[in-house]
Motif scaffolding. Structure first.
Motif, mmCIF file in Angstrom:
data_model
loop_
_atom_site.group_PDB
_atom_site.id
_atom_site.type_symbol
_atom_site.label_atom_id
_atom_site.label_comp_id
_atom_site.label_asym_id
_atom_site.label_seq_id
_atom_site.Cartn_x
_atom_site.Cartn_y
_atom_site.Cartn_z
ATOM 1 N N GLU A 1 1.454 9.623 1.939
ATOM 2 C CA GLU A 1 1.273 11.053 2.224
ATOM 3 C C GLU A 1 1.618 11.894 0.986
ATOM 4 O O GLU A 1 0.868 12.785 0.576
ATOM 5 C CB GLU A 1 2.191 11.410 3.410
ATOM 6 N N VAL A 2 2.754 11.562 0.373
ATOM 7 C CA VAL A 2 3.177 12.276 -0.848
ATOM 8 C C VAL A 2 2.132 12.073 -1.945
ATOM 9 O O VAL A 2 1.720 13.028 -2.625
ATOM 10 C CB VAL A 2 4.558 11.764 -1.320
ATOM 11 N N HIS B 1 2.032 16.124 -13.383
ATOM 12 C CA HIS B 1 0.802 16.504 -12.690
ATOM 13 C C HIS B 1 -0.428 16.437 -13.582
ATOM 14 O O HIS B 1 -1.536 16.435 -13.105
ATOM 15 C CB HIS B 1 0.948 17.881 -12.020
ATOM 16 N N ARG C 1 -0.999 11.387 -1.728
ATOM 17 C CA ARG C 1 -2.245 12.132 -1.436
ATOM 18 C C ARG C 1 -2.083 13.614 -1.764
ATOM 19 O O ARG C 1 -2.962 14.253 -2.340
ATOM 20 C CB ARG C 1 -2.634 11.965 0.027
ATOM 21 N N GLN C 2 -0.907 14.141 -1.386
ATOM 22 C CA GLN C 2 -0.703 15.578 -1.604
ATOM 23 C C GLN C 2 -0.507 15.944 -3.066
ATOM 24 O O GLN C 2 -0.982 16.966 -3.531
ATOM 25 C CB GLN C 2 0.508 16.052 -0.802
ATOM 26 N N GLU C 3 0.213 15.070 -3.779
ATOM 27 C CA GLU C 3 0.618 15.432 -5.145
ATOM 28 C C GLU C 3 -0.261 14.829 -6.237
ATOM 29 O O GLU C 3 -0.171 15.241 -7.381
ATOM 30 C CB GLU C 3 2.077 14.983 -5.402
ATOM 31 N N ALA D 1 7.528 12.400 -5.008
ATOM 32 C CA ALA D 1 6.969 13.762 -5.068
ATOM 33 C C ALA D 1 7.396 14.442 -6.367
ATOM 34 O O ALA D 1 6.598 15.077 -7.061
ATOM 35 C CB ALA D 1 7.438 14.564 -3.858
#
Ligand code: PLP
Length: 360
Positions: free
Chosen positions: A155-156, A128, A158-160, A121
Protein backbone atom coordinates in the motif's frame (compact mmCIF):
# COMPACT_ATOMS: atom_id res chain seq x y z
CA UNK A 1 13.88 -47.76 1.03
CA UNK A 2 10.47 -47.36 2.71
CA UNK A 3 8.62 -44.07 2.33
CA UNK A 4 8.53 -42.07 5.58
CA UNK A 5 4.92 -41.85 6.69
CA UNK A 6 5.70 -39.74 9.75
CA UNK A 7 7.60 -36.49 9.70
CA UNK A 8 10.98 -36.43 11.44
CA UNK A 9 12.30 -33.59 9.40
CA UNK A 10 11.97 -30.07 10.80
CA UNK A 11 14.19 -27.94 8.60
CA UNK A 12 12.60 -24.87 6.98
CA UNK A 13 12.57 -26.51 3.55
CA UNK A 14 12.72 -28.78 1.79
CA UNK A 15 9.92 -30.17 3.93
CA UNK A 16 8.54 -33.67 4.48
CA UNK A 17 6.51 -34.95 1.52
CA UNK A 18 3.46 -37.19 1.96
CA UNK A 19 3.92 -40.70 0.48
CA UNK A 20 0.84 -40.16 -1.76
CA UNK A 21 2.61 -37.24 -3.38
CA UNK A 22 5.83 -39.18 -3.90
CA UNK A 23 3.75 -41.79 -5.72
CA UNK A 24 2.41 -39.10 -8.06
CA UNK A 25 6.01 -38.36 -9.04
CA UNK A 26 6.39 -41.96 -10.25
CA UNK A 27 3.57 -41.82 -12.83
CA UNK A 28 4.44 -42.49 -16.49
CA UNK A 29 5.82 -39.47 -18.33
CA UNK A 30 3.59 -37.75 -20.90
CA UNK A 31 4.55 -35.22 -23.58
CA UNK A 32 4.10 -31.60 -22.65
CA UNK A 33 2.35 -30.87 -25.95
CA UNK A 34 -0.21 -33.67 -25.41
CA UNK A 35 -3.89 -33.18 -24.61
CA UNK A 36 -3.36 -35.01 -21.28
CA UNK A 37 -0.77 -32.42 -20.26
CA UNK A 38 -3.04 -29.55 -21.32
CA UNK A 39 -5.82 -30.92 -19.17
CA UNK A 40 -3.44 -31.30 -16.22
CA UNK A 41 -2.14 -27.76 -16.74
CA UNK A 42 -5.66 -26.33 -16.99
CA UNK A 43 -6.62 -27.67 -13.56
CA UNK A 44 -3.36 -26.48 -12.02
CA UNK A 45 -3.85 -22.93 -13.38
CA UNK A 46 -7.34 -22.66 -11.94
CA UNK A 47 -6.18 -23.90 -8.53
CA UNK A 48 -3.12 -21.65 -8.49
CA UNK A 49 -5.37 -18.64 -8.97
CA UNK A 50 -7.27 -19.69 -5.84
CA UNK A 51 -4.04 -20.27 -3.90
CA UNK A 52 -2.64 -16.85 -4.85
CA UNK A 53 -6.10 -15.22 -4.57
CA UNK A 54 -5.74 -13.65 -8.00
CA UNK A 55 -7.64 -13.45 -11.26
CA UNK A 56 -4.45 -12.55 -13.16
CA UNK A 57 -1.88 -14.86 -14.76
CA UNK A 58 -0.19 -17.73 -12.95
CA UNK A 59 2.81 -19.66 -14.23
CA UNK A 60 4.81 -22.75 -13.27
CA UNK A 61 8.58 -22.66 -13.79
CA UNK A 62 10.92 -25.62 -13.81
CA UNK A 63 13.44 -23.84 -11.60
CA UNK A 64 13.90 -23.16 -7.91
CA UNK A 65 12.62 -19.93 -6.36
CA UNK A 66 15.90 -18.09 -6.90
CA UNK A 67 15.45 -18.52 -10.65
CA UNK A 68 12.05 -16.84 -10.52
CA UNK A 69 13.40 -14.01 -8.34
CA UNK A 70 15.88 -13.35 -11.14
CA UNK A 71 13.07 -13.69 -13.70
CA UNK A 72 10.93 -11.14 -11.87
CA UNK A 73 13.77 -8.61 -11.95
CA UNK A 74 14.72 -9.31 -15.56
CA UNK A 75 11.14 -8.89 -16.75
CA UNK A 76 10.13 -5.93 -14.58
CA UNK A 77 13.20 -3.75 -14.04
CA UNK A 78 15.00 -1.65 -16.63
CA UNK A 79 17.18 0.49 -14.41
CA UNK A 80 16.51 0.86 -10.74
CA UNK A 81 15.02 -1.19 -7.93
CA UNK A 82 14.44 -0.79 -4.20
CA UNK A 83 15.11 -3.91 -2.15
CA UNK A 84 13.69 -4.16 1.38
CA UNK A 85 15.79 -6.42 3.61
CA UNK A 86 15.57 -8.07 7.03
CA UNK A 87 17.64 -11.24 6.69
CA UNK A 88 19.47 -13.54 4.28
CA UNK A 89 16.75 -14.22 1.73
CA UNK A 90 15.57 -10.66 1.36
CA UNK A 91 19.27 -9.82 0.83
CA UNK A 92 19.27 -12.34 -2.04
CA UNK A 93 17.10 -9.91 -4.05
CA UNK A 94 19.87 -7.36 -3.60
CA UNK A 95 22.58 -9.77 -4.78
CA UNK A 96 20.59 -10.80 -7.85
CA UNK A 97 19.72 -7.21 -8.78
CA UNK A 98 23.39 -6.19 -8.48
CA UNK A 99 24.48 -9.17 -10.58
CA UNK A 100 22.12 -8.00 -13.32
CA UNK A 101 23.74 -4.57 -13.33
CA UNK A 102 20.78 -2.58 -11.99
CA UNK A 103 21.03 0.42 -9.71
CA UNK A 104 19.95 -1.03 -6.39
CA UNK A 105 18.86 0.85 -3.28
CA UNK A 106 18.36 -0.99 -0.06
CA UNK A 107 16.09 -0.35 2.89
CA UNK A 108 17.32 -2.52 5.76
CA UNK A 109 15.25 -3.28 8.85
CA UNK A 110 18.01 -5.40 10.41
CA UNK A 111 18.06 -9.14 11.05
CA UNK A 112 15.16 -10.34 13.19
CA UNK A 113 12.99 -7.31 12.54
CA UNK A 114 10.12 -6.77 10.14
CA UNK A 115 10.29 -4.02 7.54
CA UNK A 116 8.37 -1.07 8.94
CA UNK A 117 5.82 0.48 6.53
CA UNK A 118 6.52 3.96 7.99
CA UNK A 119 10.23 3.50 7.30
CA UNK A 120 9.38 2.54 3.73
CA UNK A 121 7.11 5.58 3.35
CA UNK A 122 9.85 7.83 4.68
CA UNK A 123 12.48 6.30 2.37
CA UNK A 124 10.25 6.67 -0.68
CA UNK A 125 9.36 10.26 0.22
CA UNK A 126 13.08 11.08 0.60
CA UNK A 127 13.91 9.41 -2.73
CA UNK A 128 10.89 10.58 -4.67
CA UNK A 129 13.04 11.32 -7.70
CA UNK A 130 14.59 7.86 -7.71
CA UNK A 131 11.90 6.41 -10.00
CA UNK A 132 12.08 2.83 -8.91
CA UNK A 133 10.91 0.34 -11.51
CA UNK A 134 10.11 -2.09 -8.72
CA UNK A 135 10.15 -2.62 -4.96
CA UNK A 136 10.94 -6.08 -3.59
CA UNK A 137 9.32 -7.47 -0.45
CA UNK A 138 10.04 -10.80 1.25
CA UNK A 139 6.82 -12.06 2.78
CA UNK A 140 8.38 -14.58 5.13
CA UNK A 141 12.09 -14.20 5.94
CA UNK A 142 13.13 -17.82 6.42
CA UNK A 143 16.53 -17.03 7.95
CA UNK A 144 15.00 -15.23 10.95
CA UNK A 145 11.38 -16.45 11.12
CA UNK A 146 9.82 -13.04 10.48
CA UNK A 147 6.65 -12.41 8.48
CA UNK A 148 6.40 -9.00 6.84
CA UNK A 149 3.08 -7.19 6.43
CA UNK A 150 2.93 -7.25 2.63
CA UNK A 151 -0.50 -5.59 2.52
CA UNK A 152 0.77 -2.52 4.40
CA UNK A 153 4.12 -2.35 2.58
CA UNK A 154 2.52 -2.71 -0.85
CA UNK A 155 0.00 0.00 0.00
CA UNK A 156 2.82 2.40 0.94
CA UNK A 157 4.77 1.51 -2.20
CA UNK A 158 1.73 2.15 -4.40
CA UNK A 159 1.06 5.49 -2.78
CA UNK A 160 4.62 6.76 -2.61
CA UNK A 161 6.36 5.14 -5.56
CA UNK A 162 3.88 5.68 -8.37
CA UNK A 163 4.21 2.98 -10.96
CA UNK A 164 6.87 0.87 -9.24
CA UNK A 165 5.92 -2.80 -9.58
CA UNK A 166 5.68 -4.80 -6.38
CA UNK A 167 7.66 -8.04 -6.41
CA UNK A 168 7.01 -10.44 -3.55
CA UNK A 169 8.94 -13.52 -2.45
CA UNK A 170 6.38 -15.85 -0.86
CA UNK A 171 8.75 -18.84 -0.95
CA UNK A 172 8.23 -19.90 2.66
CA UNK A 173 4.72 -18.53 3.13
CA UNK A 174 2.52 -19.62 0.21
CA UNK A 175 0.41 -22.56 1.37
CA UNK A 176 1.11 -21.91 5.08
CA UNK A 177 0.28 -18.22 5.60
CA UNK A 178 -2.50 -16.37 3.71
CA UNK A 179 -1.32 -14.66 0.52
CA UNK A 180 -3.77 -12.32 -1.23
CA UNK A 181 -2.22 -11.09 -4.42
CA UNK A 182 -5.10 -9.06 -5.86
CA UNK A 183 -6.25 -7.54 -2.60
CA UNK A 184 -2.69 -6.53 -1.70
CA UNK A 185 -1.93 -5.23 -5.21
CA UNK A 186 1.12 -7.43 -5.82
CA UNK A 187 2.56 -7.60 -9.36
CA UNK A 188 4.77 -10.66 -9.14
CA UNK A 189 4.42 -13.16 -6.31
CA UNK A 190 6.63 -16.23 -6.44
CA UNK A 191 7.14 -19.37 -4.40
CA UNK A 192 9.22 -22.52 -4.52
CA UNK A 193 7.13 -25.64 -3.86
CA UNK A 194 9.43 -27.37 -1.34
CA UNK A 195 8.34 -25.30 1.65
CA UNK A 196 4.78 -24.73 2.86
CA UNK A 197 3.33 -26.30 -0.30
CA UNK A 198 4.97 -29.60 0.69
CA UNK A 199 6.29 -30.92 -2.64
CA UNK A 200 9.76 -32.14 -3.57
CA UNK A 201 12.00 -29.29 -4.81
CA UNK A 202 12.32 -28.61 -8.54
CA UNK A 203 9.59 -26.22 -9.66
CA UNK A 204 8.26 -22.81 -8.63
CA UNK A 205 4.94 -21.07 -9.05
CA UNK A 206 4.21 -17.39 -9.61
CA UNK A 207 1.40 -14.94 -10.18
CA UNK A 208 2.12 -12.13 -12.66
CA UNK A 209 -0.10 -9.06 -13.06
CA UNK A 210 -1.14 -7.46 -16.34
CA UNK A 211 0.96 -4.43 -15.35
CA UNK A 212 4.03 -6.66 -15.01
CA UNK A 213 3.35 -8.19 -18.44
CA UNK A 214 2.98 -4.71 -19.96
CA UNK A 215 6.27 -3.68 -18.37
CA UNK A 216 7.98 -6.84 -19.66
CA UNK A 217 6.79 -6.02 -23.18
CA UNK A 218 8.80 -2.79 -22.99
CA UNK A 219 12.05 -4.67 -22.28
CA UNK A 220 13.53 -6.14 -25.44
CA UNK A 221 16.21 -8.17 -23.62
CA UNK A 222 14.31 -10.36 -21.18
CA UNK A 223 16.28 -13.51 -21.95
CA UNK A 224 14.61 -16.66 -23.21
CA UNK A 225 14.13 -19.20 -20.43
CA UNK A 226 12.26 -16.89 -18.05
CA UNK A 227 10.48 -14.63 -20.54
CA UNK A 228 7.12 -13.85 -18.91
CA UNK A 229 5.52 -13.08 -22.27
CA UNK A 230 6.46 -16.53 -23.60
CA UNK A 231 4.98 -18.04 -20.42
CA UNK A 232 1.81 -16.00 -20.87
CA UNK A 233 1.39 -17.02 -24.52
CA UNK A 234 1.81 -20.70 -23.67
CA UNK A 235 -0.27 -20.56 -20.48
CA UNK A 236 -3.17 -19.17 -22.52
CA UNK A 237 -2.88 -22.42 -24.49
CA UNK A 238 -2.50 -24.53 -21.29
CA UNK A 239 1.16 -25.20 -21.81
CA UNK A 240 4.69 -24.03 -21.06
CA UNK A 241 7.46 -22.69 -23.32
CA UNK A 242 10.00 -25.53 -22.82
CA UNK A 243 10.04 -29.10 -21.48
CA UNK A 244 8.97 -28.96 -17.81
CA UNK A 245 9.50 -31.40 -14.96
CA UNK A 246 6.37 -33.39 -15.78
CA UNK A 247 6.45 -35.53 -12.59
CA UNK A 248 6.17 -32.30 -10.61
CA UNK A 249 3.05 -31.30 -12.53
CA UNK A 250 1.30 -34.50 -11.43
CA UNK A 251 2.41 -33.89 -7.87
CA UNK A 252 1.39 -30.21 -7.95
CA UNK A 253 -2.08 -31.04 -9.29
CA UNK A 254 -2.62 -33.64 -6.56
CA UNK A 255 -1.28 -31.35 -3.85
CA UNK A 256 -3.44 -28.39 -4.91
CA UNK A 257 -6.46 -30.70 -4.88
CA UNK A 258 -5.54 -31.74 -1.34
CA UNK A 259 -4.77 -28.22 -0.09
CA UNK A 260 -7.89 -26.59 -1.54
CA UNK A 261 -10.50 -29.34 -1.35
CA UNK A 262 -9.02 -31.89 1.06
CA UNK A 263 -7.55 -30.13 4.08
CA UNK A 264 -8.90 -26.72 2.95
CA UNK A 265 -6.86 -23.51 3.00
CA UNK A 266 -8.35 -22.01 6.16
CA UNK A 267 -7.74 -25.22 8.13
CA UNK A 268 -4.24 -25.37 6.72
CA UNK A 269 -3.47 -21.79 7.80
CA UNK A 270 -4.91 -22.50 11.24
CA UNK A 271 -2.74 -25.63 11.58
CA UNK A 272 0.31 -23.50 10.79
CA UNK A 273 -0.66 -20.88 13.39
CA UNK A 274 -1.15 -23.65 15.93
CA UNK A 275 2.27 -25.10 15.08
CA UNK A 276 3.84 -21.71 15.77
CA UNK A 277 2.08 -21.46 19.15
CA UNK A 278 3.05 -24.96 20.22
CA UNK A 279 6.65 -24.38 19.15
CA UNK A 280 6.89 -21.13 21.12
CA UNK A 281 5.24 -22.60 24.21
CA UNK A 282 7.41 -25.73 24.36
CA UNK A 283 10.75 -24.03 23.76
CA UNK A 284 10.45 -20.94 25.97
CA UNK A 285 12.07 -22.73 28.98
CA UNK A 286 15.44 -23.11 27.24
CA UNK A 287 15.50 -20.68 24.31
CA UNK A 288 14.38 -17.20 23.43
CA UNK A 289 12.81 -16.20 20.15
CA UNK A 290 15.63 -14.74 18.09
CA UNK A 291 13.30 -12.36 16.21
CA UNK A 292 10.57 -9.83 16.97
CA UNK A 293 7.69 -11.84 18.51
CA UNK A 294 5.14 -9.40 17.04
CA UNK A 295 6.06 -10.65 13.57
CA UNK A 296 6.72 -14.30 14.39
CA UNK A 297 6.30 -16.56 11.39
CA UNK A 298 3.74 -19.38 11.31
CA UNK A 299 6.08 -21.54 9.21
CA UNK A 300 9.53 -21.23 10.81
CA UNK A 301 10.91 -20.27 14.22
CA UNK A 302 14.51 -19.16 14.87
CA UNK A 303 15.56 -19.82 18.46
CA UNK A 304 18.56 -18.67 20.50
CA UNK A 305 19.05 -21.41 23.12
CA UNK A 306 20.97 -21.31 26.38
CA UNK A 307 22.86 -24.52 25.42
CA UNK A 308 25.20 -24.72 22.42
CA UNK A 309 23.20 -25.03 19.22
CA UNK A 310 25.27 -27.91 17.90
CA UNK A 311 24.70 -30.00 21.05
CA UNK A 312 20.96 -29.64 20.63
CA UNK A 313 20.98 -30.50 16.95
CA UNK A 314 23.29 -33.50 17.30
CA UNK A 315 21.40 -34.92 20.32
CA UNK A 316 18.15 -34.57 18.35
CA UNK A 317 19.77 -36.26 15.36
CA UNK A 318 20.62 -39.25 17.58
CA UNK A 319 16.90 -39.49 18.34
CA UNK A 320 16.05 -39.43 14.64
CA UNK A 321 14.96 -35.78 14.36
CA UNK A 322 16.54 -33.26 12.00
CA UNK A 323 16.33 -29.59 13.01
CA UNK A 324 17.37 -26.60 10.91
CA UNK A 325 20.64 -24.83 11.62
CA UNK A 326 21.07 -21.10 12.04
CA UNK A 327 21.54 -19.17 8.83
CA UNK A 328 24.24 -16.75 7.73
CA UNK A 329 25.29 -14.35 10.50
CA UNK A 330 23.04 -16.25 12.94
CA UNK A 331 24.62 -19.64 12.20
CA UNK A 332 26.33 -20.18 15.56
CA UNK A 333 23.81 -18.50 17.84
CA UNK A 334 20.48 -19.92 16.63
CA UNK A 335 18.78 -23.01 15.30
CA UNK A 336 15.55 -23.11 13.34
CA UNK A 337 12.46 -25.26 13.55
CA UNK A 338 10.60 -25.53 10.28
CA UNK A 339 6.90 -26.13 10.99
CA UNK A 340 5.37 -26.00 7.58
CA UNK A 341 3.86 -27.95 4.73
CA UNK A 342 1.93 -31.14 5.42
CA UNK A 343 3.54 -31.77 8.80
CA UNK A 344 0.95 -33.20 11.21
CA UNK A 345 0.73 -31.31 14.52
CA UNK A 346 1.19 -34.61 16.38
CA UNK A 347 4.58 -35.16 14.69
CA UNK A 348 5.71 -31.68 15.70
CA UNK A 349 4.60 -32.41 19.28
CA UNK A 350 6.61 -35.67 19.34
CA UNK A 351 9.68 -33.79 18.20
CA UNK A 352 9.13 -31.05 20.81
CA UNK A 353 8.82 -33.70 23.55
CA UNK A 354 12.22 -35.10 22.51
CA UNK A 355 13.62 -31.56 22.44
CA UNK A 356 12.37 -31.00 26.00
CA UNK A 357 14.35 -34.10 27.10
CA UNK A 358 17.49 -33.04 25.29
CA UNK A 359 17.47 -29.59 26.90
CA UNK A 360 16.59 -30.74 30.43
N1 PLP B 1 13.39 -16.93 -0.58
C1 PLP B 1 13.18 -17.47 0.63
C2 PLP B 1 12.36 -16.69 1.63
C3 PLP B 1 13.70 -18.72 0.93
O1 PLP B 1 13.47 -19.26 2.13
C4 PLP B 1 14.46 -19.41 -0.04
C5 PLP B 1 15.06 -20.72 0.26
O2 PLP B 1 15.12 -21.17 1.37
C6 PLP B 1 14.64 -18.81 -1.28
C7 PLP B 1 14.10 -17.57 -1.52
C8 PLP B 1 15.39 -19.49 -2.35
O3 PLP B 1 14.57 -20.50 -2.87
P1 PLP B 1 15.17 -21.71 -3.71
O4 PLP B 1 16.11 -22.44 -2.80
O5 PLP B 1 13.94 -22.49 -4.10
O6 PLP B 1 15.87 -21.11 -4.87
Amino acid sequence: MAMADTCKYFVPGPTWVRPEILQQMARPVIGHRSSEFRELFHGISADLKTLFATTQSTFVFTASGTGVMQAALENCVARRVLVTTCGAFSERWYAIAESLGYEVDRLDAGWGKAVDPDMLAEHLARHHRAHYDAVTITHNETSTGVTNDVAALAEVARQEAGDALILVDAVSSLGGIPVEVDRWGVDVCLASVQKAIGLPPGISVASVSDAALTRAAKHPYRGTYFDFLAYKKQADDDSVPSTPSIPHFYALAAQLEYMLRGEGLETRFERHRRMREVTHARTSRFARLASDPAHASATVTALAPVMPVETIRSEMKKRGFTLGGGYGQWKDSTFRIGHMGDMPLADLESMLAALAEVTR
